[in-house]
Design an enzyme around this catalytic site. Structure first.
Site, PDB file in Angstrom:
ATOM      1  N   GLU A   1      -0.356  -0.105  11.686  1.00 53.76           N
ATOM      2  CA  GLU A   1       0.671  -0.232  12.707  1.00 53.76           C
ATOM      3  C   GLU A   1       1.070   1.135  13.256  1.00 53.76           C
ATOM      4  OE1 GLU A   1       3.494  -2.096  10.213  1.00 53.76           O
ATOM      5  OE2 GLU A   1       4.320  -0.205   9.553  1.00 53.76           O
TER       6      GLU A   1
ATOM      7  N   CYS B   1       5.318   6.859  16.241  1.00 52.15           N
ATOM      8  CA  CYS B   1       5.177   6.937  14.787  1.00 52.15           C
ATOM      9  C   CYS B   1       3.795   6.412  14.420  1.00 52.15           C
ATOM     10  CB  CYS B   1       6.280   6.084  14.160  1.00 52.15           C
ATOM     11  SG  CYS B   1       6.177   5.964  12.381  1.00 52.15           S
TER      12      CYS B   1
ATOM     13  N   CYS C   1      -0.755   2.538   0.805  1.00 48.03           N
ATOM     14  CA  CYS C   1      -0.422   3.868   0.287  1.00 48.03           C
ATOM     15  C   CYS C   1      -0.513   3.840  -1.230  1.00 48.03           C
ATOM     16  CB  CYS C   1       0.989   4.267   0.713  1.00 48.03           C
ATOM     17  SG  CYS C   1       1.433   5.936   0.183  1.00 48.03           S
TER      18      CYS C   1
ATOM     19  N   CYS D   1       6.035   4.140  -3.978  1.00 45.70           N
ATOM     20  CA  CYS D   1       7.504   4.235  -3.948  1.00 45.70           C
ATOM     21  C   CYS D   1       8.100   2.823  -3.995  1.00 45.70           C
ATOM     22  CB  CYS D   1       7.962   4.971  -2.693  1.00 45.70           C
ATOM     23  SG  CYS D   1       7.259   6.628  -2.567  1.00 45.70           S
TER      24      CYS D   1
ATOM     25  N   CYS E   1       9.354   0.856  -0.697  1.00 48.25           N
ATOM     26  CA  CYS E   1       8.510   0.928   0.506  1.00 48.25           C
ATOM     27  C   CYS E   1       7.430  -0.150   0.484  1.00 48.25           C
ATOM     28  CB  CYS E   1       7.861   2.307   0.571  1.00 48.25           C
ATOM     29  SG  CYS E   1       6.614   2.440   1.866  1.00 48.25           S
TER      30      CYS E   1
ATOM     31  N   CYS F   1       8.803   0.563   7.787  1.00 50.35           N
ATOM     32  CA  CYS F   1       7.520   0.978   7.239  1.00 50.35           C
ATOM     33  C   CYS F   1       6.736  -0.167   6.590  1.00 50.35           C
ATOM     34  CB  CYS F   1       7.828   2.065   6.211  1.00 50.35           C
ATOM     35  SG  CYS F   1       6.444   2.817   5.420  1.00 50.35           S
TER      36      CYS F   1
HETATM   37  N1  SAH Z   1       4.353   8.715   3.140  1.00 50.93           N
HETATM   38  C1  SAH Z   1       5.149   9.567   3.914  1.00 50.93           C
HETATM   39  C2  SAH Z   1       5.293   9.121   5.355  1.00 50.93           C
HETATM   40  C3  SAH Z   1       5.454   7.653   5.632  1.00 50.93           C
HETATM   41  S1  SAH Z   1       6.952   6.886   5.089  1.00 50.93           S
HETATM   42  C4  SAH Z   1       6.511   9.770   3.285  1.00 50.93           C
HETATM   43  O1  SAH Z   1       6.836   9.051   2.357  1.00 50.93           O
HETATM   44  O2  SAH Z   1       7.224  10.664   3.717  1.00 50.93           O
HETATM   45  C5  SAH Z   1       8.148   7.491   6.268  1.00 50.93           C
HETATM   46  C6  SAH Z   1       9.572   7.448   5.742  1.00 50.93           C
HETATM   47  O3  SAH Z   1      10.050   6.096   5.653  1.00 50.93           O
HETATM   48  C7  SAH Z   1       9.721   8.055   4.352  1.00 50.93           C
HETATM   49  O4  SAH Z   1      10.815   8.940   4.309  1.00 50.93           O
HETATM   50  C8  SAH Z   1       9.962   6.835   3.523  1.00 50.93           C
HETATM   51  O5  SAH Z   1      10.639   7.158   2.352  1.00 50.93           O
HETATM   52  C9  SAH Z   1      10.745   5.951   4.443  1.00 50.93           C
HETATM   53  N2  SAH Z   1      10.781   4.541   4.035  1.00 50.93           N
HETATM   54  C10 SAH Z   1       9.780   3.818   3.507  1.00 50.93           C
HETATM   55  N3  SAH Z   1      10.184   2.547   3.266  1.00 50.93           N
HETATM   56  C11 SAH Z   1      11.476   2.491   3.645  1.00 50.93           C
HETATM   57  C12 SAH Z   1      12.457   1.451   3.641  1.00 50.93           C
HETATM   58  N4  SAH Z   1      12.182   0.236   3.184  1.00 50.93           N
HETATM   59  N5  SAH Z   1      13.679   1.750   4.129  1.00 50.93           N
HETATM   60  C13 SAH Z   1      13.974   2.985   4.588  1.00 50.93           C
HETATM   61  N6  SAH Z   1      13.087   3.994   4.612  1.00 50.93           N
HETATM   62  C14 SAH Z   1      11.860   3.760   4.138  1.00 50.93           C
HETATM   63 FE1  SF4 Z   2       3.700   5.970   0.583  1.00 51.27          FE
HETATM   64 FE2  SF4 Z   2       5.778   4.545   1.354  1.00 51.27          FE
HETATM   65 FE3  SF4 Z   2       6.075   6.375  -0.544  1.00 51.27          FE
HETATM   66 FE4  SF4 Z   2       5.634   7.155   1.996  1.00 51.27          FE
HETATM   67  S1  SF4 Z   2       7.407   6.049   1.235  1.00 51.27           S
HETATM   68  S2  SF4 Z   2       4.644   7.933   0.124  1.00 51.27           S
HETATM   69  S3  SF4 Z   2       4.276   5.491   2.689  1.00 51.27           S
HETATM   70  S4  SF4 Z   2       4.818   4.531  -0.688  1.00 51.27           S
END
Ligand code: SAH
Ligand code: SF4
Length: 386
Positions: free
Chosen positions: A94, A138, A145, A149, A152, A369
Site C-alpha cells: 500500500e 507515504c 515486516c 512490533c 503494528c 500502517c
Molecule cells: N518500519 C518503520 C517505518 C514504517 S512504520 C518504523 O517503524 O519506523 C511508520 C510509523 O507508524 C512507525 O513510527 C510506527 O511505529 C507507526 N505505527 C505502526 N503501527 C501503528 C499503529 N497501529 N498506530 C500508530 N502508529 C503506528
Molecule cells: Fe515494522 Fe511496523 Fe515495527 Fe515499523 S512499526 S518496524 S513496520 S513492525
C-alpha cells in the site's frame, strides 16, 4: 551482490549508459531512457517516441512494463487516498497520498510537514505562483515486516519479502501520475509497510532514483526514512547520503524494558546504542531528527515516561510526533484517552521540545500502517486481478 538482474526501472543513468553503450547505442540515449521513466513516468517503450525502434524493442524485451498495478483506491473524506497495489508476483502493498487540505499553517499541512521532517519553509513557493496543494506520499519497502512490533499490523503479519528498488520508487511514479489538478508532490515518507533499513540496498537505490536531478528530483530534505532503530544501517544511511536524507526514529519508549516489550528490535539494539547512532548521524545544521512516539494505553503513556523521554533526548536536535495508537484487529492494545495524550505532550512541551500530536488522517479508509492489506486479504472483499 544482487542475485537477480537489476530491473530497468531500478537503473540509474550511469547504469543505463553502461548497458546501452555495450549495445552500441549513442551516449545520450541513456539519459533519454531515464527521462522517460523517471521524469515523465512512462513505462511503455512504444510511447518513447524519440528512441530508435530497435531500442524500444529491446526495452520491451527487457520487461520494462508496469511494475505495480493499482488494485483499489480508497478515498477518505479529508482527501487522503490509499492505494492498494498488486506486485508482479501477486503480493500486495500500500501507499498513501496525503494532500494538505488547505494552505500553509493548516493542521493537515503541519501534519505533513511534521511527518516529512520539515523544519521550516524558507524555500517556499515563489511569490506570485498559483497556490498548489502539497501532497505527502507515504511508501512501503517490504511486504509485511520482520520487526514484530506489537501495535503494528505489518509487524503482526511478519515479513513476506523485500521490495525491489523499482517497486519502492515505482510507488512514487504511480502516486505522481495520480495527482489531481493543482496538486504537487512535495514530500515522500518511508512510513508504509516494512522496515526500510532492513531492506537497505533497495531503499538506498530508491532514494538515489527519487532524488536524481534527471528524474523526479525530490529534494533530499523532503524525503524521510523512518526506522525502528537498526543501528548499523542508520550509520550507513548517514554515511552514504552525507546526512541529507531526513531521518525519523520510531522510539515509542524511553526505557529499555518498555521499549523491548513493544519493539523486539530493542533487544538487539538497546536505547544507549540507538541514541549514540542518532547523535552520530551527520545531520546538516538547522535540521532535526523526527522522533515518532506511538502512544499505547497502559504501556508507554505515563507522564513519568515522558519525563524520561525528555531526559533521554536532551541535547539532540529533535522534534517529537506523538501518535495515539490506531487500533489493529490482531491486538487488544489501543490509544490512551485524550487527557492522557495531552498530559504526555505537556511534559515534553514544558521541557522545551517541539512536540505535535499527529492525528491519523484517512481513518475512514483504514489509513493506518498495514491495515488495508490485511483487509484486502479477506477473500470476500477482494477480486483477484492478474
Ligand atoms: N518500519 C518503520 C517505518 C514504517 S512504520 C518504523 O517503524 O519506523 C511508520 C510509523 O507508524 C512507525 O513510527 C510506527 O511505529 C507507526 N505505527 C505502526 N503501527 C501503528 C499503529 N497501529 N498506530 C500508530 N502508529 C503506528
Ligand atoms: Fe515494522 Fe511496523 Fe515495527 Fe515499523 S512499526 S518496524 S513496520 S513492525
Amino acid at each position: 551482490m544482487r542475485s537477480t538482474p537489476l530491473h530497468p526501472v531500478a537503473r540509474l543513468p550511469e547504469e543505463w549508459s553502461a548497458s546501452l553503450a555495450a549495445r552500441g547505442e549513442r551516449s545520450f540515449t541513456a539519459k533519454q531512457v531515464f527521462h522517460w521513466i523517471h521524469r515523465r513516468g512512462v513505462l511503455d517503450p512504444a510511447a518513447m517516441t524519440n528512441l530508435p525502434a530497435r531500442l524500444r524493442e529491446h526495452l520491451a524485451a527487457e520487461g520494462l512494463a508496469e511494475v505495480l498495478t493499482p488494485e483499489r483506491i480508497h478515498r477518505s473524506e479529508d482527501g487522503t487516498r490509499k492505494l492498494l497495489l498488486r506486485l508482479r508476483d501477486g503480493a500486495t502493498i500500500e501507499t498513501v497520498l496525503l494532500p494538505a487540505v488547505s494552505g500553509p499553517g493548516s493542521q493537515a499541512q503541519l501534519d505533513a510537514d511534521a511527518a516529512a521532517g520539515e523544519d521550516d519553509d524558507e524555500d517556499d513557493d515563489e511569490a506570485g505562483a498559483a497556490p498548489r496543494v502539497r501532497v505527502t506520499q507515504c511508501i512501503s519497502t517490504q511486504v509485511g515486516c520482520a520487526m514484530g512490533c506489537s501495535f503494528c499490523a505489518s509487524g503482526v503479519a511478519g515479513l513476506k519479502r523485500h521490495l525491489g528498488a523499482e517497486e519502492i520508487a515505482g510507488q512514487v511514479l504511480l502516486g505522481r501520475a495520480m495527482l489531481e489538478e493543482g496538486e504537487e508532490l512535495r514530500n515522500v515518507v518511508y512510513m508504509g509497510m516494512g522496515e526500510p533499513l532492513h531492506n537497505y540496498e533497495a531503499t538506498a537505490r530508491s532514494l538515489r532514483l527519487l532524488t536524481h536531478p534527471e528524474g523526479i528530483n525530490l529534494s533530499t530534505r523532503r524525503v524521510t526514512v523512518s526506522t525502528s532503530g537498526l543501528v548499523p544501517e542508520i550509520a550507513r544511511l548517514g554515511a552514504d547520503f552525507g546526512g541529507q536524507i531526513a531521518l525519523a526514529i520510531s522510539l515509542h519508549a524511553a526505557d529499555d524494558a518498555t521499549r523491548s516489550a513493544l519493539m523486539p528490535i530493542n533487544r538487539k539494539y538497546p536505547l544507549d546504542e540507538l541514541l549514540a547512532a542518532l547523535r552520530a548521524y551527520p545531520l546538516p545544521r538547522r535540521r532535526r531528527i523526527t522522533v515518532e512516539y506511538t502512544l499505547v494505553a497502559g504501556q508507554n503513556d505515563d507522564p513519568a515516561e515522558a519525563r524520561r523521554l525528555a531526559k533521554l533526548l536532551r541535547g539532540l536536535p529533535v522534534k517529537i510526533n506523538l501518535i495515539p495508537m490506531n487500533p489493529i484487529e490482531a491486538s487488544s492494545l489501543g490509544p490512551p484517552g485524550q487527557d492522557r495524550v495531552a498530559a504526555f505532550q505537556e511534559v515534553l512541551t514544558q521541557a522545551g521540545y517541539s512536540c505535535f500530536v499527529r492525528r491519523r488522517r484517512g481513518d475512514d479508509v483504514s489509513a493506518a500502517c498495514g491495515q488495508l492489506v490485511l483487509l484486502g486479504a479477506k477473500p470476500k472483499v477482494r477480486r483477484a486481478v492478474g
